[in-house]
Design a protein around this motif. Structure first.
Motif, PDB file in Angstrom:
ATOM      1  N   SER A 241       0.834  -1.212   0.000  1.00 12.39           N
ATOM      2  CA  SER A 241       0.000   0.000   0.000  1.00 12.39           C
ATOM      3  C   SER A 241       0.860   1.249   0.000  1.00 12.39           C
ATOM      4  CB  SER A 241      -0.916   0.009   1.228  1.00 12.39           C
ATOM      5  OG  SER A 241      -1.846  -1.041   1.168  1.00 12.39           O
ATOM      6  N   ARG A 242       1.942   1.199   0.748  1.00 14.40           N
ATOM      7  CA  ARG A 242       2.833   2.356   0.826  1.00 14.40           C
ATOM      8  C   ARG A 242       3.480   2.644  -0.526  1.00 14.40           C
ATOM      9  NH1 ARG A 242       4.777   5.164   4.970  1.00 14.40           N
ATOM     10  NH2 ARG A 242       6.776   6.245   4.772  1.00 14.40           N
ATOM     11  N   VAL A 243       3.928   1.606  -1.204  1.00 15.21           N
ATOM     12  CA  VAL A 243       4.535   1.785  -2.524  1.00 15.21           C
ATOM     13  C   VAL A 243       3.516   2.336  -3.513  1.00 15.21           C
ATOM     14  CG1 VAL A 243       5.533   0.580  -4.508  1.00 15.21           C
ATOM     15  CG2 VAL A 243       6.294   0.011  -2.193  1.00 15.21           C
ATOM     16  N   LEU A 244       2.319   1.746  -3.523  1.00 11.81           N
ATOM     17  CA  LEU A 244       1.299   2.154  -4.488  1.00 11.81           C
ATOM     18  C   LEU A 244       0.758   3.554  -4.243  1.00 11.81           C
ATOM     19  CD1 LEU A 244      -0.715  -1.177  -4.873  1.00 11.81           C
ATOM     20  CD2 LEU A 244       1.054  -0.241  -6.370  1.00 11.81           C
ATOM     21  N   SER A 245       0.909   4.034  -3.016  1.00  5.25           N
ATOM     22  CA  SER A 245       0.451   5.399  -2.716  1.00  5.25           C
ATOM     23  C   SER A 245       1.554   6.429  -2.905  1.00  5.25           C
ATOM     24  CB  SER A 245      -0.076   5.478  -1.277  1.00  5.25           C
ATOM     25  OG  SER A 245       0.971   5.226  -0.342  1.00  5.25           O
ATOM     26  N   GLY A 246       2.747   5.958  -3.340  1.00  5.07           N
ATOM     27  CA  GLY A 246       3.831   6.891  -3.631  1.00  5.07           C
ATOM     28  C   GLY A 246       4.641   7.316  -2.439  1.00  5.07           C
TER      29      GLY A 246
ATOM     30  N   ARG B  48      -4.629  -4.602 -10.493  1.00  7.16           N
ATOM     31  CA  ARG B  48      -5.163  -3.298 -10.867  1.00  7.16           C
ATOM     32  C   ARG B  48      -5.944  -2.748  -9.680  1.00  7.16           C
ATOM     33  NH1 ARG B  48      -2.010  -3.970 -14.022  1.00  7.16           N
ATOM     34  NH2 ARG B  48      -2.059  -3.849 -16.300  1.00  7.16           N
ATOM     35  N   PRO B  49      -5.541  -1.608  -9.133  1.00  6.64           N
ATOM     36  CA  PRO B  49      -6.240  -1.080  -7.958  1.00  6.64           C
ATOM     37  C   PRO B  49      -7.650  -0.641  -8.289  1.00  6.64           C
ATOM     38  CG  PRO B  49      -4.677   0.531  -8.809  1.00  6.64           C
ATOM     39  CD  PRO B  49      -4.429  -0.743  -9.571  1.00  6.64           C
ATOM     40  N   ASN B  50      -8.531  -0.829  -7.369  1.00  7.62           N
ATOM     41  CA  ASN B  50      -9.901  -0.339  -7.478  1.00  7.62           C
ATOM     42  C   ASN B  50      -9.895   1.109  -6.994  1.00  7.62           C
ATOM     43  OD1 ASN B  50     -12.593   0.364  -7.097  1.00  7.62           O
ATOM     44  ND2 ASN B  50     -13.193  -1.735  -6.593  1.00  7.62           N
ATOM     45  N   LEU B  51      -9.739   2.021  -7.938  1.00  7.72           N
ATOM     46  CA  LEU B  51      -9.559   3.432  -7.568  1.00  7.72           C
ATOM     47  C   LEU B  51     -10.784   4.005  -6.877  1.00  7.72           C
ATOM     48  CD1 LEU B  51      -7.691   4.782 -10.716  1.00  7.72           C
ATOM     49  CD2 LEU B  51      -6.729   4.008  -8.537  1.00  7.72           C
ATOM     50  N   ALA B  52     -11.963   3.584  -7.333  1.00  9.78           N
ATOM     51  CA  ALA B  52     -13.179   4.124  -6.705  1.00  9.78           C
ATOM     52  C   ALA B  52     -13.252   3.708  -5.242  1.00  9.78           C
ATOM     53  CB  ALA B  52     -14.408   3.625  -7.458  1.00  9.78           C
ATOM     54  N   ALA B  53     -12.945   2.440  -4.974  1.00 11.37           N
ATOM     55  CA  ALA B  53     -12.982   1.963  -3.590  1.00 11.37           C
ATOM     56  C   ALA B  53     -11.896   2.626  -2.770  1.00 11.37           C
ATOM     57  CB  ALA B  53     -12.801   0.441  -3.574  1.00 11.37           C
ATOM     58  N   ARG B  54     -10.735   2.809  -3.386  1.00 10.44           N
ATOM     59  CA  ARG B  54      -9.632   3.433  -2.653  1.00 10.44           C
ATOM     60  C   ARG B  54      -9.999   4.848  -2.236  1.00 10.44           C
ATOM     61  NH1 ARG B  54      -3.730   3.522  -5.252  1.00 10.44           N
ATOM     62  NH2 ARG B  54      -3.876   1.343  -4.666  1.00 10.44           N
ATOM     63  N   ARG B  55     -10.663   5.571  -3.122  1.00 11.90           N
ATOM     64  CA  ARG B  55     -11.028   6.945  -2.796  1.00 11.90           C
ATOM     65  C   ARG B  55     -12.065   7.001  -1.683  1.00 11.90           C
ATOM     66  NH1 ARG B  55     -11.323   9.586  -8.883  1.00 11.90           N
ATOM     67  NH2 ARG B  55      -9.107   9.410  -9.333  1.00 11.90           N
ATOM     68  N   LEU B  56     -12.913   5.988  -1.615  1.00  8.60           N
ATOM     69  CA  LEU B  56     -13.888   5.954  -0.529  1.00  8.60           C
ATOM     70  C   LEU B  56     -13.204   5.687   0.803  1.00  8.60           C
ATOM     71  CD1 LEU B  56     -16.803   3.963  -2.197  1.00  8.60           C
ATOM     72  CD2 LEU B  56     -16.770   6.396  -1.603  1.00  8.60           C
ATOM     73  N   ARG B  57     -12.127   4.898   0.774  1.00 10.67           N
ATOM     74  CA  ARG B  57     -11.413   4.555   2.009  1.00 10.67           C
ATOM     75  C   ARG B  57     -10.411   5.629   2.414  1.00 10.67           C
ATOM     76  NH1 ARG B  57     -10.938  -0.413  -0.752  1.00 10.67           N
ATOM     77  NH2 ARG B  57      -8.752   0.065  -1.185  1.00 10.67           N
ATOM     78  N   SER B  58      -9.925   6.391   1.434  1.00  8.77           N
ATOM     79  CA  SER B  58      -8.839   7.330   1.700  1.00  8.77           C
ATOM     80  C   SER B  58      -9.184   8.716   1.187  1.00  8.77           C
ATOM     81  CB  SER B  58      -7.551   6.831   1.018  1.00  8.77           C
ATOM     82  OG  SER B  58      -6.543   7.812   1.073  1.00  8.77           O
ATOM     83  N   ARG B  59      -8.496   9.687   1.714  1.00  6.61           N
ATOM     84  CA  ARG B  59      -8.690  11.062   1.254  1.00  6.61           C
ATOM     85  C   ARG B  59      -7.978  11.313  -0.067  1.00  6.61           C
ATOM     86  NH1 ARG B  59      -6.084  14.556   4.050  1.00  6.61           N
ATOM     87  NH2 ARG B  59      -7.370  16.320   3.474  1.00  6.61           N
ATOM     88  N   HIS B  60      -7.064  10.430  -0.469  1.00  6.75           N
ATOM     89  CA  HIS B  60      -6.243  10.693  -1.641  1.00  6.75           C
ATOM     90  C   HIS B  60      -6.194   9.499  -2.585  1.00  6.75           C
ATOM     91  CE1 HIS B  60      -5.007  14.369   0.247  1.00  6.75           C
ATOM     92  NE2 HIS B  60      -4.511  13.727   1.284  1.00  6.75           N
ATOM     93  N   SER B  61      -5.790   9.752  -3.824  1.00  9.01           N
ATOM     94  CA  SER B  61      -5.588   8.718  -4.823  1.00  9.01           C
ATOM     95  C   SER B  61      -4.084   8.533  -5.015  1.00  9.01           C
ATOM     96  CB  SER B  61      -6.227   9.151  -6.155  1.00  9.01           C
ATOM     97  OG  SER B  61      -5.545  10.286  -6.670  1.00  9.01           O
ATOM     98  N   ASN B  62      -3.715   7.693  -5.971  1.00  5.36           N
ATOM     99  CA  ASN B  62      -2.291   7.546  -6.269  1.00  5.36           C
ATOM    100  C   ASN B  62      -1.934   8.407  -7.471  1.00  5.36           C
ATOM    101  OD1 ASN B  62      -3.667   6.034  -8.190  1.00  5.36           O
ATOM    102  ND2 ASN B  62      -1.984   4.564  -8.431  1.00  5.36           N
ATOM    103  N   THR B  63      -2.507   9.601  -7.504  1.00  7.50           N
ATOM    104  CA  THR B  63      -2.321  10.532  -8.621  1.00  7.50           C
ATOM    105  C   THR B  63      -1.772  11.850  -8.097  1.00  7.50           C
ATOM    106  OG1 THR B  63      -4.215   9.568  -9.787  1.00  7.50           O
ATOM    107  CG2 THR B  63      -3.488  11.743 -10.504  1.00  7.50           C
ATOM    108  N   ILE B  64      -0.835  12.431  -8.829  1.00  3.83           N
ATOM    109  CA  ILE B  64      -0.365  13.775  -8.496  1.00  3.83           C
ATOM    110  C   ILE B  64      -0.734  14.719  -9.627  1.00  3.83           C
ATOM    111  CG2 ILE B  64       1.552  12.932  -7.087  1.00  3.83           C
ATOM    112  CD1 ILE B  64       3.429  13.778  -9.379  1.00  3.83           C
TER     113      ILE B  64
ATOM    114  N   ARG C  95      -9.083  14.245  -5.657  1.00  3.29           N
ATOM    115  CA  ARG C  95      -8.418  13.826  -4.417  1.00  3.29           C
ATOM    116  C   ARG C  95      -6.970  13.398  -4.671  1.00  3.29           C
ATOM    117  NH1 ARG C  95     -13.051  10.214  -1.259  1.00  3.29           N
ATOM    118  NH2 ARG C  95     -14.662  11.816  -1.223  1.00  3.29           N
ATOM    119  N   VAL C  96      -6.256  14.245  -5.391  1.00  2.00           N
ATOM    120  CA  VAL C  96      -4.874  13.911  -5.730  1.00  2.00           C
ATOM    121  C   VAL C  96      -4.024  13.813  -4.470  1.00  2.00           C
ATOM    122  CG1 VAL C  96      -4.997  14.951  -8.020  1.00  2.00           C
ATOM    123  CG2 VAL C  96      -4.269  16.338  -6.066  1.00  2.00           C
ATOM    124  N   THR C  97      -2.937  13.072  -4.583  1.00  2.00           N
ATOM    125  CA  THR C  97      -2.009  12.917  -3.467  1.00  2.00           C
ATOM    126  C   THR C  97      -1.288  14.221  -3.174  1.00  2.00           C
ATOM    127  OG1 THR C  97      -1.698  10.601  -4.024  1.00  2.00           O
ATOM    128  CG2 THR C  97       0.005  11.623  -2.660  1.00  2.00           C
TER     129      THR C  97
END
Length: 338
Positions: free
Chosen positions: A20-25, A46-62, A115-117
Motif C-alpha cells: 500500500s505504501r509503494v502504491l500510494s507513492g 489493478r487497484p480499485n480506484l473508486a474503492a480506494r477513494r472511498l477509504r482514503s482522502r487521496h488517490s495515487n495521482t499527483i 483527491r490527488v495525493t
C-alpha cells in the motif's frame, strides 16, 4: 478471481502495508519498491480506484500544473516529474494554465475533486500571491515561482543572480548599452528584471528603457521598436526561451545579424540553440534537479505534513556561445545559487 493487495504482497514477500505504501507513492526502500512493482506486473494487479477513494482522502495521482507548456523549461520539468512518478507507480494529471488565473483556479479545483495525493504548481502572477496565503487539502510544491512567506514548499532558480551573471558576461565582452526583455506574468520575470537592474547599477550603467512584455507578440514588437531607435542597445537579454525566439525572429526580420549587429543572451538551453550562428549564450536551468527536488519535497511533505515550509534555491550554468562573443570577449565565472 480478482487479484488483491495481499496477493501482490505474497509474491513480493512483503507485508500488505508495504504494498500500500509503494502504491500510494510514499517513500520506501528502493529494493523493496522494485520488488513490489515487479509483483504488481507479475500478478496483473489493478487497484480499485473508486474503492480506494472511498477509504482514503487521496488517490495515487499527483497533479502537475504549469503556466505554459510551450515554454521549454516547463516541458523539461514535466518530463522529469512524469518519469519519476511512473517509477513510483503514480499517475500524473498535467494541466496548462496559459498564465490564466481562471484556468489555474479551475484546475486546482479539479485536483480537489480528484483527491490527488499532491500537486506541483508553477503558479500565475496572481496565483503565487494566492498560494502564499492558501492552505490546500493536499501538499503543494511551487516550482519556478514563489514569494516570501509562502505557505508551500518551493524549488526555484536564483533568478536575480543568473540575470546579473548575463549582464556581467555581456559587459566583459565590451558592451555598455544592454537591454533586458522581461515578462510581466510571473515573479520569475520581475526577479530577473531586478537582477538585471542591480547589475547595471553596480557596473555604473543605465538600464535601457524597454516596455515590459506580456507575451511573445509584444516582445517581438518591442524588439522591433528598440532596434529601429537610433543609438540602440548593442546587447540584449531575453527572460525565457519563448521570448528569446521572438527576439531572434525580430532580428532576422530587420535584416540584422548576431552578434555583429547585436549580441543576444537569454534563459533556457534548448537543443537548437547551439545551431544558430555560433550558438546562443544562455543560462541553463537545472531542470532535472528542479523536477527531482519537487518530487522529493512532495514525498517528504506527505510523511511530515506539519513541518515549516521549505525553499530550495538553485543556481544555473552560463553557457557562453557565439551570440555574445566578440574578438576581445572574455568569459565571466559562473556563480551558483544557494
Amino acid at each position: 478471481m480478482p487479484v488483491g493487495i495481499k496477493d501482490v504482497a505474497r509474491v513480493a514477500g512483503v507485508s500488505a502495508a508495504t504494498v500500500s505504501r509503494v502504491l500510494s507513492g510514499r517513500a520506501v526502500d528502493a529494493v523493496m519498491q522494485k520488488r513490489v512493482l515487479a509483483a504488481v506486473t507479475e500478478t496483473g494487479y489493478r487497484p480499485n480506484l473508486a474503492a480506494r477513494r472511498l477509504r482514503s482522502r487521496h488517490s495515487n495521482t499527483i497533479g502537475l500544473v504549469v503556466a505554459d507548456i510551450r515554454n521549454p523549461f516547463f516541458t523539461a520539468v514535466s518530463r522529469t516529474v512524469e518519469d519519476i512518478a511512473y517509477e513510483r507507480g503514480l499517475r500524473v494529471i498535467l494541466c496548462n494554465t496559459d498564465e490564466n488565473p481562471a484556468k489555474e483556479s479551475m484546475y486546482l479545483q479539479l485536483m480537489q475533486e480528484e483527491r490527488v495525493t499532491g500537486v506541483i504548481l508553477a503558479p500565475t502572477q496572481s496565483g503565487v500571491e494566492q498560494a502564499a496565503r492558501q492552505r490546500f487539502d493536499f501538499p503543494v510544491v511551487l516550482i519556478d515561482r514563489t514569494i516570501p512567506g509562502a505557505a508551500q514548499d518551493s524549488v526555484v532558480l536564483d533568478n536575480e543572480a543568473m540575470a546579473a551573471l548575463l549582464v556581467h558576461q555581456l559587459h566583459a565582452g565590451g558592451h555598455r548599452r544592454i537591454a533586458g526583455f522581461f515578462g510581466a506574468s510571473s515573479t520569475t520575470g520581475s526577479e530577473r528584471s531586478a537582477g538585471y537592474t542591480k547589475a547595471m547599477a553596480d557596473l555604473g550603467l543605465t538600464p535601457e528603457p524597454v516596455p515590459v512584455a506580456h507575451g511573445e507578440g509584444e516582445a517581438e514588437r518591442a524588439m522591433t521598436t528598440l532596434m529601429n531607435t537610433p543609438g540602440h542597445a548593442t546587447a540584449l537579454i531575453a527572460s525565457n526561451g519563448v521570448m528569446l525566439t521572438a527576439m531572434l525572429r525580430a532580428i532576422h526580420a530587420l535584416g540584422l545579424s548576431v552578434p555583429q549587429d547585436v549580441a543576444l543572451a537569454g534563459f533556457d538551453n534548448e537543443p537548437w540553440m547551439d545551431l544558430v550562428g555560433g550558438g546562443l549564450t544562455v543560462i541553463e536551468q537545472p531542470v532535472e534537479e528542479i523536477g527531482r527536488a519537487a518530487m522529493a519535497m512532495l514525498s517528504e511533505r506527505l510523511d511530515h505534513p506539519d513541518g515549516p515550509p521549505r525553499k530550495m534555491v538553485l543556481g544555473g550554468r552560463c553557457i557562453v556561445r557565439g551570440s555574445t562573443i566578440r574578438s576581445a570577449a572574455r568569459a565571466v565565472s559562473v556563480h551558483s545559487g544557494s
